[in-house]
Scaffold this motif. Structure first.
Motif, PDB file in Angstrom:
ATOM      1  N   THR A 142      20.093 -15.119   3.302  1.00 32.65           N
ATOM      2  CA  THR A 142      18.994 -15.680   3.583  1.00 32.65           C
ATOM      3  C   THR A 142      18.472 -15.717   5.193  1.00 32.65           C
ATOM      4  OG1 THR A 142      20.945 -17.237   3.187  1.00 32.65           O
ATOM      5  CG2 THR A 142      18.993 -18.331   3.604  1.00 32.65           C
ATOM      6  N   PRO A 143      17.453 -15.365   4.313  1.00 36.45           N
ATOM      7  CA  PRO A 143      15.354 -15.292   6.105  1.00 36.45           C
ATOM      8  C   PRO A 143      16.049 -15.445   6.817  1.00 36.45           C
ATOM      9  CG  PRO A 143      14.585 -15.357   3.656  1.00 36.45           C
ATOM     10  CD  PRO A 143      15.812 -15.781   3.042  1.00 36.45           C
ATOM     11  N   PRO A 144      16.117 -15.472   8.140  1.00 35.74           N
ATOM     12  CA  PRO A 144      15.577 -16.337   8.984  1.00 35.74           C
ATOM     13  C   PRO A 144      14.542 -16.742   9.362  1.00 35.74           C
ATOM     14  CG  PRO A 144      16.659 -14.097   9.674  1.00 35.74           C
ATOM     15  CD  PRO A 144      16.650 -13.801   8.246  1.00 35.74           C
ATOM     16  N   ALA A 145      14.213 -17.668  10.010  1.00 33.63           N
ATOM     17  CA  ALA A 145      13.324 -18.025  10.751  1.00 33.63           C
ATOM     18  C   ALA A 145      11.956 -17.365  11.093  1.00 33.63           C
ATOM     19  CB  ALA A 145      13.463 -19.042  10.797  1.00 33.63           C
ATOM     20  N   LEU A 146      11.561 -16.328  11.591  1.00 32.42           N
ATOM     21  CA  LEU A 146      11.021 -15.685  12.370  1.00 32.42           C
ATOM     22  C   LEU A 146       9.476 -15.031  12.484  1.00 32.42           C
ATOM     23  CD1 LEU A 146      12.311 -12.683   9.777  1.00 32.42           C
ATOM     24  CD2 LEU A 146      12.972 -12.895  12.932  1.00 32.42           C
ATOM     25  N   ASN A 147       8.958 -15.307  13.619  1.00 33.27           N
ATOM     26  CA  ASN A 147       7.783 -14.708  14.113  1.00 33.27           C
ATOM     27  C   ASN A 147       7.804 -13.381  13.123  1.00 33.27           C
ATOM     28  OD1 ASN A 147       4.977 -14.985  14.456  1.00 33.27           O
ATOM     29  ND2 ASN A 147       5.358 -15.917  16.680  1.00 33.27           N
ATOM     30  N   ILE A 148       6.562 -12.984  12.681  1.00 35.25           N
ATOM     31  CA  ILE A 148       6.661 -11.071  12.457  1.00 35.25           C
ATOM     32  C   ILE A 148       5.084 -11.014  12.840  1.00 35.25           C
ATOM     33  CG2 ILE A 148       8.693 -10.993  11.290  1.00 35.25           C
ATOM     34  CD1 ILE A 148       7.158 -10.666   8.748  1.00 35.25           C
ATOM     35  N   GLY A 149       4.419 -11.701  12.766  1.00 37.41           N
ATOM     36  CA  GLY A 149       3.484 -11.741  13.005  1.00 37.41           C
ATOM     37  C   GLY A 149       2.373 -11.143  11.913  1.00 37.41           C
ATOM     38  N   GLN A 150       0.933 -11.227  11.870  1.00 34.78           N
ATOM     39  CA  GLN A 150       0.369 -10.793  10.984  1.00 34.78           C
ATOM     40  C   GLN A 150       0.829  -9.493  10.107  1.00 34.78           C
ATOM     41  OE1 GLN A 150      -1.558 -13.069   8.594  1.00 34.78           O
ATOM     42  NE2 GLN A 150      -2.147 -11.325   7.280  1.00 34.78           N
ATOM     43  N   ILE A 151       1.063  -9.022   8.775  1.00 34.09           N
ATOM     44  CA  ILE A 151       0.781  -7.904   8.683  1.00 34.09           C
ATOM     45  C   ILE A 151       0.558  -7.544   7.589  1.00 34.09           C
ATOM     46  CG2 ILE A 151       2.181  -6.349   7.372  1.00 34.09           C
ATOM     47  CD1 ILE A 151       5.101  -7.159   8.301  1.00 34.09           C
ATOM     48  N   ASP A 152      -1.001  -6.321   7.617  1.00 33.84           N
ATOM     49  CA  ASP A 152      -2.192  -5.821   6.923  1.00 33.84           C
ATOM     50  C   ASP A 152      -1.530  -5.117   5.403  1.00 33.84           C
ATOM     51  OD1 ASP A 152      -4.417  -6.786   8.178  1.00 33.84           O
ATOM     52  OD2 ASP A 152      -3.725  -5.555   9.470  1.00 33.84           O
ATOM     53  N   ASP A 153      -2.379  -5.199   4.875  1.00 31.09           N
ATOM     54  CA  ASP A 153      -1.207  -4.467   3.469  1.00 31.09           C
ATOM     55  C   ASP A 153      -2.183  -3.569   3.703  1.00 31.09           C
ATOM     56  OD1 ASP A 153      -0.314  -4.846   0.324  1.00 31.09           O
ATOM     57  OD2 ASP A 153      -1.901  -3.305   0.257  1.00 31.09           O
ATOM     58  N   ILE A 154      -1.623  -2.012   3.900  1.00 27.02           N
ATOM     59  CA  ILE A 154      -1.915  -0.559   4.364  1.00 27.02           C
ATOM     60  C   ILE A 154      -2.839   0.080   2.630  1.00 27.02           C
ATOM     61  CG2 ILE A 154      -0.974  -0.113   6.418  1.00 27.02           C
ATOM     62  CD1 ILE A 154       0.954   1.152   4.506  1.00 27.02           C
ATOM     63  N   GLN A 155      -2.672  -0.256   1.779  1.00 24.00           N
ATOM     64  CA  GLN A 155      -2.996  -0.045   0.357  1.00 24.00           C
ATOM     65  C   GLN A 155      -4.573  -0.742   0.360  1.00 24.00           C
ATOM     66  OE1 GLN A 155      -0.393  -0.588  -2.098  1.00 24.00           O
ATOM     67  NE2 GLN A 155      -1.760   0.484  -3.589  1.00 24.00           N
ATOM     68  N   GLU A 156      -4.877  -1.875   0.969  1.00 23.96           N
ATOM     69  CA  GLU A 156      -6.144  -1.707   1.331  1.00 23.96           C
ATOM     70  C   GLU A 156      -7.091  -1.465   2.156  1.00 23.96           C
ATOM     71  OE1 GLU A 156      -7.299  -4.439  -1.614  1.00 23.96           O
ATOM     72  OE2 GLU A 156      -5.343  -3.302  -2.274  1.00 23.96           O
ATOM     73  N   LEU A 157      -6.101  -1.328   3.159  1.00 18.34           N
ATOM     74  CA  LEU A 157      -6.966  -0.883   4.572  1.00 18.34           C
ATOM     75  C   LEU A 157      -7.144   0.326   3.762  1.00 18.34           C
ATOM     76  CD1 LEU A 157      -6.683  -1.829   7.473  1.00 18.34           C
ATOM     77  CD2 LEU A 157      -5.025  -0.147   7.860  1.00 18.34           C
ATOM     78  N   ARG A 158      -6.573   0.585   3.861  1.00 20.19           N
ATOM     79  CA  ARG A 158      -7.210   2.532   3.711  1.00 20.19           C
ATOM     80  C   ARG A 158      -8.629   2.244   2.853  1.00 20.19           C
ATOM     81  NH1 ARG A 158      -6.097   7.622   4.670  1.00 20.19           N
ATOM     82  NH2 ARG A 158      -7.330   8.929   2.690  1.00 20.19           N
ATOM     83  N   LYS A 159      -8.301   1.945   1.562  1.00 20.57           N
ATOM     84  CA  LYS A 159      -9.357   1.525   0.555  1.00 20.57           C
ATOM     85  C   LYS A 159     -10.584   0.871   1.520  1.00 20.57           C
ATOM     86  CE  LYS A 159      -7.099  -0.169  -3.582  1.00 20.57           C
ATOM     87  NZ  LYS A 159      -7.051  -2.175  -4.199  1.00 20.57           N
ATOM     88  N   ALA A 160     -10.448   0.197   2.411  1.00 20.11           N
ATOM     89  CA  ALA A 160     -11.566  -0.550   3.134  1.00 20.11           C
ATOM     90  C   ALA A 160     -12.647   0.687   4.045  1.00 20.11           C
ATOM     91  CB  ALA A 160     -11.525  -1.600   3.557  1.00 20.11           C
ATOM     92  N   LYS A 161     -11.125   0.750   4.626  1.00 26.20           N
ATOM     93  CA  LYS A 161     -11.458   1.917   6.492  1.00 26.20           C
ATOM     94  C   LYS A 161     -10.160   2.586   6.272  1.00 26.20           C
ATOM     95  CE  LYS A 161     -12.529  -2.755   8.801  1.00 26.20           C
ATOM     96  NZ  LYS A 161     -12.245  -3.794   9.844  1.00 26.20           N
ATOM     97  N   PRO A 162     -10.775   3.687   5.606  1.00 27.64           N
ATOM     98  CA  PRO A 162      -9.871   5.309   5.255  1.00 27.64           C
ATOM     99  C   PRO A 162      -9.850   5.554   6.871  1.00 27.64           C
ATOM    100  CG  PRO A 162     -11.641   5.730   3.611  1.00 27.64           C
ATOM    101  CD  PRO A 162     -12.384   4.030   5.121  1.00 27.64           C
ATOM    102  N   MET A 163     -10.198   5.742   7.626  1.00 29.33           N
ATOM    103  CA  MET A 163     -10.271   6.088   9.074  1.00 29.33           C
ATOM    104  C   MET A 163      -8.947   5.362   9.857  1.00 29.33           C
ATOM    105  SD  MET A 163     -11.243   9.018   8.085  1.00 29.33           S
ATOM    106  CE  MET A 163     -10.855   9.634   9.656  1.00 29.33           C
ATOM    107  N   ILE A 164      -9.124   4.223   9.661  1.00 30.39           N
ATOM    108  CA  ILE A 164      -8.245   3.575  11.327  1.00 30.39           C
ATOM    109  C   ILE A 164      -6.985   3.466  10.760  1.00 30.39           C
ATOM    110  CG2 ILE A 164      -8.051   0.579  11.809  1.00 30.39           C
ATOM    111  CD1 ILE A 164     -11.000   1.878  12.322  1.00 30.39           C
ATOM    112  N   VAL A 165      -6.105   3.625  11.863  1.00 26.00           N
ATOM    113  CA  VAL A 165      -4.919   3.563  11.831  1.00 26.00           C
ATOM    114  C   VAL A 165      -4.386   2.560  12.916  1.00 26.00           C
ATOM    115  CG1 VAL A 165      -2.743   4.291  12.027  1.00 26.00           C
ATOM    116  CG2 VAL A 165      -4.456   6.031  11.837  1.00 26.00           C
ATOM    117  N   PRO A 166      -4.449   0.956  12.647  1.00 27.13           N
ATOM    118  CA  PRO A 166      -4.505   0.194  13.562  1.00 27.13           C
ATOM    119  C   PRO A 166      -3.033  -0.076  14.241  1.00 27.13           C
ATOM    120  CG  PRO A 166      -3.727  -0.344  10.952  1.00 27.13           C
ATOM    121  CD  PRO A 166      -4.017   0.528  10.996  1.00 27.13           C
ATOM    122  N   ASP A 167      -3.041  -0.382  15.571  1.00 29.52           N
ATOM    123  CA  ASP A 167      -2.258  -0.170  16.920  1.00 29.52           C
ATOM    124  C   ASP A 167      -0.722  -0.010  16.270  1.00 29.52           C
ATOM    125  OD1 ASP A 167      -3.527   0.599  18.858  1.00 29.52           O
ATOM    126  OD2 ASP A 167      -3.464  -0.879  19.959  1.00 29.52           O
TER     127      ASP A 167
END
Ligand code: OGA
Ligand code: NI
Length: 365
Positions: free
Chosen positions: A8-33
């Protein structure tokens, strides 16, 4: 990964996770921190001498060879398990067309628009569906990878709502593929057992109705492969893992003799590695080797990974046949389901998962 699909997944705060495939399409040079690793974790990508190659095992020689061929290949298998914990199998009996079909349906899935893929979401802390597994902390560095993970067998771990209906032949293809991979795992386990001097059907009888899960890992190209990891270093929680990889890019690396050794793809071969369960059962004679995936600047990479593990209610520990005065037990006995839960509720961190059952030896002064 261990396939404890029922955790069972515990309650978590893991922050916003971008989809890297979409990121790669939109901003191919960016690697988020969040993907940029600390200096101590960044991969070395320099080509490594190819003299260090993972052993190759010819399954047809084991199964159908003359007695002499089969014995020789059994010795090769034993050496591969003892010295590497990783090997590639060729002539394994699984049709090249089936390997191609699973790769095709997986790629068709990953190439769908994001909103289609998000119909099968992996909940935070969960391990099935589309998303990022093993993320538990807001600050945790992320792997440059999109995953689709599914429990396959036995039926109670299956979550049919998470099985893509697009492409239409996804379920049918994955079921057929999984059936063949299951047979391969059983064959390999019987020879591994034989090589250890045990009854060939020992693991089969002990493991019962095995738990089988699949994870499809898609690694988009990354502008800075030197800064990120495709998949964090880990050992697998399975007994055996079967990995099918692209032949047009290299990404899997295993930690051997203090070096990260790339596993060079061979057309139609499958990469096999021993998981934590085999390390425990063999009392450390065979090791579950730490491995990771790195990314590439210009090419993407797909891997299809099957985890084959014992039934959850199995109590296991080092096999009595492999324990004696000079080889005292290195692991305590435990329940495999509890171990699997432990595995999937912690982030991937080298061979840390085995601390769960390692007997700590106290050196007295
Ligand atoms: C895994 C794994 C490596 C790869 O999924 O457990 O080790 O190359 N994958 O995708
Ligand atoms: Ni792995």
């Amino acid at each position: 990964m261990a396939p404890a699909a029922t955790a069972t997944p515990p309650a978590l705060n893991i922050g916003q996770i971008d989809d890297i495939q979409e990121l790669r399409k939109a901003k191919p040079m960016i690697v988020p921190d969040r993907y940029v690793r600390g200096m101590d974790e960044r991969p070395t990508l320099a080509p490594i001498s190819s003299s260090m190659n993972v052993p190759i095992i010819d399954v047809s020689k084991l199964v159908h060879g003359t007695q002499e061929q089969s014995q020789q290949e059994l010795e090769n298998l034993e050496a591969a398990c003892a010295n590497w914990g990783f090997f590639q199998v060729v002539n394994h009996g699984i049709d090249a067309a089936l390997l191609e079909s699973i790769q095709k349906v997986a790629m068709e899935f990953f190439n769908l628009p994001l909103e289609e893929k998000e119909k099968y979401p992996m909940p935070p802390g969960g391990i099935q569906g589309y998303g990022h597994a093993f993320v538990f902390e807001e600050e945790q560095k992320l792997d440059w990878c999109n995953m689709l993970a599914l429990g396959v067998e036995p039926p109670f771990i299956r979550m049919p709502k998470l099985w893509p209906t697009n492409p239409a032949n996804f379920t049918e293809t994955l079921d057929l593929y999984s059936k063949h991979i299951r047979v391969l795992c059983q064959t390999l386990l019987s020879f591994i057992s034989k090589g250890l001097g045990l009854k060939p059907d020992m693991f089969h009888e002990m493991f019962g109705t095995c738990v089988q899960a699949v994870r499809m890992n898609y690694y988009p190209p990354c502008a800075r492969p030197d800064l990120v990891l495709g998949l964090s270093p880990h050992s697998d929680g399975s007994s055996l893992t079967v990995l099918q990889q692209d032949t047009n890019s290299v990404g899997l690396q295993i930690f051997k003799d203090n070096t990260w050794v790339p596993v060079q793809p061979i057309p139609n071969a499958l990469v096999i590695n021993l998981g934590d369960t085999m390390e425990v059962l063999t009392n450390g004679k065979y090791k579950s080797i730490e491995h990771r995936a790195v990314t590439n600047k210009d090419v993407d990479r797909l891997s299809i990974v099957t985890f084959y593990a014992p039934r959850y209610d199995l109590e296991l520990g080092p096999l009595p046949e492999l324990v004696d005065e000079t080889h005292p037990p290195m692991y305590r006995r435990y329940n495999h389901g509890e171990y699997s839960r432990h595995y999937v509720t912690n982030k991937l961190k080298g061979k840390k998962s085995l601390d769960y059952c390692k007997i700590q030896t106290v050196v007295s002064s």
